[in-house]
Design an enzyme around this catalytic site. Structure first.
Site, mmCIF file in Angstrom:
data_model
loop_
_atom_site.group_PDB
_atom_site.id
_atom_site.type_symbol
_atom_site.label_atom_id
_atom_site.label_comp_id
_atom_site.label_asym_id
_atom_site.label_seq_id
_atom_site.Cartn_x
_atom_site.Cartn_y
_atom_site.Cartn_z
ATOM 1 N N LYS A 43 -34.528 -44.698 -17.765
ATOM 2 C CA LYS A 43 -34.333 -46.143 -17.551
ATOM 3 C C LYS A 43 -32.945 -46.412 -16.969
ATOM 4 O O LYS A 43 -32.776 -47.296 -16.121
ATOM 5 C CB LYS A 43 -34.526 -46.881 -18.872
ATOM 6 C CG LYS A 43 -35.966 -46.830 -19.376
ATOM 7 C CD LYS A 43 -36.052 -47.309 -20.809
ATOM 8 C CE LYS A 43 -37.490 -47.341 -21.295
ATOM 9 N NZ LYS A 43 -37.588 -47.571 -22.748
ATOM 10 N N GLY A 62 -39.161 -52.906 -21.425
ATOM 11 C CA GLY A 62 -40.423 -53.442 -21.945
ATOM 12 C C GLY A 62 -40.729 -54.823 -21.394
ATOM 13 O O GLY A 62 -41.059 -54.978 -20.223
ATOM 14 N N VAL A 99 -38.476 -50.562 -17.509
ATOM 15 C CA VAL A 99 -37.136 -50.601 -18.111
ATOM 16 C C VAL A 99 -37.000 -51.891 -18.919
ATOM 17 O O VAL A 99 -37.009 -52.987 -18.351
ATOM 18 C CB VAL A 99 -36.021 -50.561 -17.038
ATOM 19 C CG1 VAL A 99 -34.654 -50.469 -17.719
ATOM 20 C CG2 VAL A 99 -36.220 -49.397 -16.079
ATOM 21 N N ILE A 153 -38.565 -57.376 -21.112
ATOM 22 C CA ILE A 153 -37.378 -58.116 -20.645
ATOM 23 C C ILE A 153 -37.363 -58.197 -19.119
ATOM 24 O O ILE A 153 -37.639 -57.205 -18.448
ATOM 25 C CB ILE A 153 -36.079 -57.392 -21.091
ATOM 26 C CG1 ILE A 153 -36.091 -57.170 -22.598
ATOM 27 C CG2 ILE A 153 -34.854 -58.171 -20.677
ATOM 28 C CD1 ILE A 153 -34.909 -56.360 -23.080
ATOM 29 N N GLU A 188 -43.047 -43.073 -27.236
ATOM 30 C CA GLU A 188 -43.730 -42.364 -26.150
ATOM 31 C C GLU A 188 -44.768 -41.418 -26.751
ATOM 32 O O GLU A 188 -44.709 -41.089 -27.946
ATOM 33 C CB GLU A 188 -42.713 -41.530 -25.363
ATOM 34 C CG GLU A 188 -41.691 -42.348 -24.608
ATOM 35 C CD GLU A 188 -42.322 -43.274 -23.584
ATOM 36 O OE1 GLU A 188 -42.955 -42.797 -22.644
ATOM 37 O OE2 GLU A 188 -42.186 -44.501 -23.751
HETATM 38 N N1 HSE Z 1 -40.903 -45.536 -25.905
HETATM 39 C C1 HSE Z 1 -40.297 -46.589 -25.181
HETATM 40 C C2 HSE Z 1 -39.278 -47.294 -26.071
HETATM 41 C C3 HSE Z 1 -41.342 -47.535 -24.722
HETATM 42 O O1 HSE Z 1 -39.331 -47.067 -27.291
HETATM 43 O O2 HSE Z 1 -38.452 -48.034 -25.584
HETATM 44 C C4 HSE Z 1 -40.875 -48.580 -23.779
HETATM 45 O O3 HSE Z 1 -40.349 -48.032 -22.614
#
Ligand code: HSE
Length: 381
Positions: free
Chosen positions: A188, A117, A115, A119, A173
């Site tokens: 998330k 990336g 959740v 951070i 994704e």
């Molecule tokens: N596809 C996700 C995004 C990757 O763009 O946030 C990170 O969780």
């Protein structure tokens, strides 16, 4: 610390590189589709030996998807190995099972990269919830959709072209519909809400509408009225103990910090009774930001962390009927519902509704989409 790595894609490759530069972490085995592509002869095509190897302390799962990730992570936890994963689909879908399995086996289960990336959101949510009472969480939690919306607000690049560049940059994704239809962000939100409110809601409980049908004309109209469109996730406590949980495109005035979040960045906030509002900003997607948080979780385990972010999982009802929001709607479909709820018409073609519940609005969207699949709607805050 010896590590077995499950997955060697965008994030797995980043974790491999960052660990190669660390004196503390030794990746001894990497499960992937092309074992010969892993340096040092560490690639394997089957995880059996890795999971049976007692010298391996931690399994890092960055392969994505539910299967075989669930089976491999469960086997690792049952074998008493700690697990770090960036897989929000896995954590969200098997939330209670994995939390219990980790607790029963005295193993750490960490998913900070899942959740936000790079951070430190979940780690700080854990710190906040252990000595405060979280009221709500809200924010931009998907880098791909933010990158698309930000680019559309700053240039006239068509939606499909911006999406392709998000894929090239490693933000999206494997199936980017999860990013643009809101499935990624709702997972998330569900994980964050479960940790914040000690519950275990499934992702399906989050009312969700994505950005697939936003047009350049919509964005021009938003700008003309001083708004920026963001895909926003929000969840909060309501009396008497239920929660709301909604993901939808949202029009924000310039005074909202979220309105100026650029590129693949995320901005996630919480409100605690004692701490008030706290916000976390950083890159929410991409190889190194995500790999960075995986390595941070490994550091936490090396320093003695042996648990998930919470062990509590009470039943809570999700009730989205009590919120009231105005909505922008652009559609060619005639609708009695829309006519009777229209408060004003924009010269560019869209309308603004009177305040309605997200449940009522999302139902109306689905009805109107039957006649006009290109319809776009967004909440106005
Ligand atoms: N596809 C996700 C995004 C990757 O763009 O946030 C990170 O969780």
């Amino acid at each position: 610390m010896k590590i077995g790595l499950l997955g060697y894609g965008v994030v797995g490759g980043g974790v491999f590189e960052l660990c190669a530069n660390s004196e503390h972490f030794d990746i001894t085995s990497v499960l992937c589709l092309q074992p010969e592509s892993v340096p040092g002869g560490k690639g394997v095509a089957n995880a059996d030996t890795m999971l049976a190897d007692e010298s391996i302390d931690v399994i890092v799962e960055v392969m994505g998807g539910l299967h075989p990730a669930y089976e491999l992570v469960s086997r690792a936890l049952k074998a008493g190995k700690h697990v770090v994963t960036a897989n929000k689909h896995l954590v969200c879908h098997y939330y209670k099972e994995l939390m219990q399995l980790a607790a029963e086996n005295g193993a750490a289960l960490r998913c900070t990269a899942a959740v936000g990336g790079g951070i430190p959101w979940l780690t700080n949510l854990e710190r906040a919830r252990r000595c405060d009472f979280i009221q709500w969480i809200s924010g931009i939690m998907n880098g791909t959709s933010n990158y698309i919306l930000d680019t559309m607000h700053h240039s006239c690049v068509p939606f499909a072209e911006v999406l392709a560049s998000a894929q090239r940059l490693g933000y999206a994704e494997a199936d980017p519909s999860a990013d643009i239809d809101g499935l990624d962000i709702r997972r998330k939100l569900a994980i964050s809400a479960n940790i914040a409110f000690d519950t275990g809601i499934p992702e399906e409980a989050v009312l969700t509408y994505g950005i697939r049908s936003i047009s350049a004309q919509d964005v021009e109209a938003f700008a003309a009225h001083g708004y920026t469109c963001k895909l926003l996730a929000s969840a909060g406590l309501q009396e008497p103990g239920s929660i709301y949980a909604v993901v939808e495109p949202t029009l924000l005035g310039a005074d909202w910090p979220e309105a100026s979040v650029p590129g693949n960045y995320n901005l996630i906030s919480m409100e605690g009774q004692a701490i008030g509002k706290e916000s976390f900003f950083g890159q929410g997607a991409g190889r190194y930001p995500t790999a960075y948080n995986v390595v941070q979780d490994l550091e936490d385990i090396r320093c003695g962390i042996r648990h998930f972010y919470t062990n509590a999982c009470r039943d809570r009802m999700v009730d989205n009927t009590r919120l009231r929001r105005r909505y922008y709607v652009r559609t060619s479909a005639g609708s009695d519902w829309l006519t009777s709820h229209t408060e004003c018409h924009w010269p560019q073609g869209g309308v603004i509704t009177s305040p309605v519940s997200p449940v009522e609005m999302h139902a109306a969207i689905h009805t109107m989409e039957q006649k006009d699949p290109g319809l776009f709607a967004a909440a106005v805050l």
